[in-house]
Design a protein around this motif. Structure first.
Motif, mmCIF file in Angstrom:
data_model
loop_
_atom_site.group_PDB
_atom_site.id
_atom_site.type_symbol
_atom_site.label_atom_id
_atom_site.label_comp_id
_atom_site.label_asym_id
_atom_site.label_seq_id
_atom_site.Cartn_x
_atom_site.Cartn_y
_atom_site.Cartn_z
ATOM 1 N N PRO A 248 -10.275 11.529 -35.811
ATOM 2 C CA PRO A 248 -10.478 11.616 -34.356
ATOM 3 C C PRO A 248 -9.560 12.664 -33.724
ATOM 4 N N PRO A 249 -9.899 13.108 -32.500
ATOM 5 C CA PRO A 249 -9.066 14.104 -31.823
ATOM 6 C C PRO A 249 -7.704 13.529 -31.460
ATOM 7 N N VAL A 250 -6.746 14.407 -31.286
ATOM 8 C CA VAL A 250 -5.386 13.982 -30.936
ATOM 9 C C VAL A 250 -5.240 13.924 -29.424
ATOM 10 N N ARG A 251 -4.269 13.129 -28.966
ATOM 11 C CA ARG A 251 -4.032 12.977 -27.528
ATOM 12 C C ARG A 251 -2.867 13.815 -27.042
ATOM 13 N N THR A 252 -1.850 14.011 -27.898
ATOM 14 C CA THR A 252 -0.620 14.648 -27.451
ATOM 15 C C THR A 252 -0.222 15.769 -28.398
ATOM 16 N N VAL A 253 0.739 16.585 -27.938
ATOM 17 C CA VAL A 253 1.260 17.663 -28.775
ATOM 18 C C VAL A 253 1.947 17.088 -30.004
ATOM 19 N N ASP A 254 2.647 15.965 -29.842
ATOM 20 C CA ASP A 254 3.314 15.337 -30.988
ATOM 21 C C ASP A 254 2.293 14.914 -32.044
ATOM 22 N N GLU A 255 1.172 14.336 -31.600
ATOM 23 C CA GLU A 255 0.123 13.947 -32.544
ATOM 24 C C GLU A 255 -0.469 15.175 -33.232
ATOM 25 N N LEU A 256 -0.623 16.253 -32.476
ATOM 26 C CA LEU A 256 -1.150 17.495 -33.054
ATOM 27 C C LEU A 256 -0.215 18.018 -34.140
ATOM 28 N N GLU A 257 1.087 18.033 -33.850
ATOM 29 C CA GLU A 257 2.049 18.503 -34.843
ATOM 30 C C GLU A 257 2.008 17.636 -36.099
ATOM 31 N N GLU A 258 1.898 16.326 -35.920
ATOM 32 C CA GLU A 258 1.860 15.421 -37.062
ATOM 33 C C GLU A 258 0.608 15.662 -37.910
ATOM 34 N N GLN A 259 -0.533 15.835 -37.256
ATOM 35 C CA GLN A 259 -1.770 16.072 -37.998
ATOM 36 C C GLN A 259 -1.717 17.390 -38.761
ATOM 37 N N LEU A 260 -1.144 18.409 -38.136
ATOM 38 C CA LEU A 260 -1.024 19.699 -38.812
ATOM 39 C C LEU A 260 -0.057 19.602 -39.988
ATOM 40 N N ARG A 261 0.998 18.789 -39.819
ATOM 41 C CA ARG A 261 1.953 18.599 -40.913
ATOM 42 C C ARG A 261 1.265 17.891 -42.082
ATOM 43 N N VAL A 262 0.450 16.873 -41.760
ATOM 44 C CA VAL A 262 -0.282 16.145 -42.809
ATOM 45 C C VAL A 262 -1.253 17.079 -43.508
ATOM 46 N N GLN A 263 -2.002 17.864 -42.727
ATOM 47 C CA GLN A 263 -2.966 18.778 -43.311
ATOM 48 C C GLN A 263 -2.275 19.808 -44.200
ATOM 49 N N GLY A 264 -1.086 20.286 -43.723
ATOM 50 C CA GLY A 264 -0.351 21.251 -44.523
ATOM 51 C C GLY A 264 0.091 20.659 -45.846
ATOM 52 N N GLY A 265 0.508 19.374 -45.809
ATOM 53 C CA GLY A 265 0.915 18.712 -47.039
ATOM 54 C C GLY A 265 -0.233 18.519 -47.990
ATOM 55 N N LEU A 266 -1.424 18.197 -47.455
ATOM 56 C CA LEU A 266 -2.601 18.009 -48.300
ATOM 57 C C LEU A 266 -3.012 19.323 -48.966
ATOM 58 N N MET A 267 -2.899 20.408 -48.192
ATOM 59 C CA MET A 267 -3.297 21.721 -48.732
ATOM 60 C C MET A 267 -2.367 22.141 -49.868
ATOM 61 N N GLN A 268 -1.076 21.741 -49.750
ATOM 62 C CA GLN A 268 -0.139 22.094 -50.809
ATOM 63 C C GLN A 268 -0.429 21.304 -52.089
#
Length: 268
Positions: A248-268
């Motif tokens: 689902p879409p994120v609500r806040t900048v903090d949630e966005l940063e967390e999702q991008l961090r998770v995605q970055g970890g998955l890509m690695q």
């Protein structure tokens, strides 16, 4: 507190502005109303406190049929702030304007308390002795809002309050809405400001051609694909989430940063 049942309004020249609206608004709720120009938003607000009487259906405020009650009486329950503050301001000093609202209200607390609270909430202490018409549009809007807030009406209705506002004015408005929710007071806001609705609303309603097009919580409504049909763009967070494939879409900048961090970890 406000109830519309199959409510409609047709202007004398035959323009049907509102059609078959069914809506309940409770004290303590923050409702944002969005829609394209001409969707019927301002007409609907005027039905809330009897400035317009429905031509079809019924509108009741705290159980009273607005067709049978004077607007001045309804204003004790539903305080309306017009889009254009110059339609409301008439005193020579900011303090006199807000004092007039406090003196003619029926809210809890004394007149002095309501005056001081309204001045503080809208940040008007520094301009208390100024003529409202010597102030900018942004400040005049704050004065008009304060004069109605001082009445203590359980439901505050704001028509395009962010129009002409600077960043500071928008912050003050946001704080006001949050304060009203905290104290169990209702607020209805008509606006084109999707971001403010996303941040502050309990419920969002989108009007299209005088009818309810979408209604629900901000997260679902402001990301709905049908939103653009009513001339409203999704919120920034919904657009960012869609562009990044976040579901689902994120609500806040903090949630966005967390999702991008998770995605970055998955890509690695």
């Amino acid at each position: 507190m406000i109830r519309l049942r199959d409510a409609g309004y047709t202007y004398p020249k035959g323009v049907e502005a509102i059609r078959e609206l069914n809506l309940d608004i409770s004290v303590g709720e923050v409702l944002f109303v969005l829609g394209h120009n001409g969707a019927g938003k301002s007409t609907m607000l005027r039905l809330f406190n009897g400035l317009l009487k429905p031509t079809t259906g019924t509108v009741t405020v705290d159980g009273a049929d607005t067709a049978k009650v004077r607007p001045a009486q309804l204003a004790q329950t539903v305080g309306l702030v017009f889009q254009n503050p110059d339609a409301q301001l008439f005193r020579d000093l900011v303090s006199e304007e807000v004092s007039f609202g406090a003196a003619h209200g029926a809210g809890t607390g004394g007149t002095t308390d309501r005056f001081e609270q309204a001045m503080a909430l809208l940040g008007l202490e520094s301009v208390a002795d100024r003529n409202p018409y010597d102030l900018s549009l942004s400040w005049r809007k704050r004065v008009a809002i304060a004069s109605v807030v001082a009445m203590g009406s359980p439901i505050l209705v704001l028509d395009e309050p962010t129009g002409g506002q600077d960043a500071e004015g928008t912050r003050v408005l946001t704080d006001l809405i949050i304060d009203r929710r905290r104290h169990g007071h209702g607020c209805v806001v008509v606006t084109h400001d999707v971001e403010l609705a996303f941040d502050c609303a309990d419920r969002v309603m989108v009007l299209r051609e005088g009818r309810i097009h979408l209604e629900g919580d901000p997260m679902s409504v402001l990301g709905d694909p049908l939103l653009t049909e009513a001339g409203v763009e999704p919120s920034t967070m919904h657009r960012l989430s869609a562009g990044l494939g976040l579901d689902p879409p994120v609500r806040t900048v903090d949630e966005l940063e967390e999702q991008l961090r998770v995605q970055g970890g998955l890509m690695q």
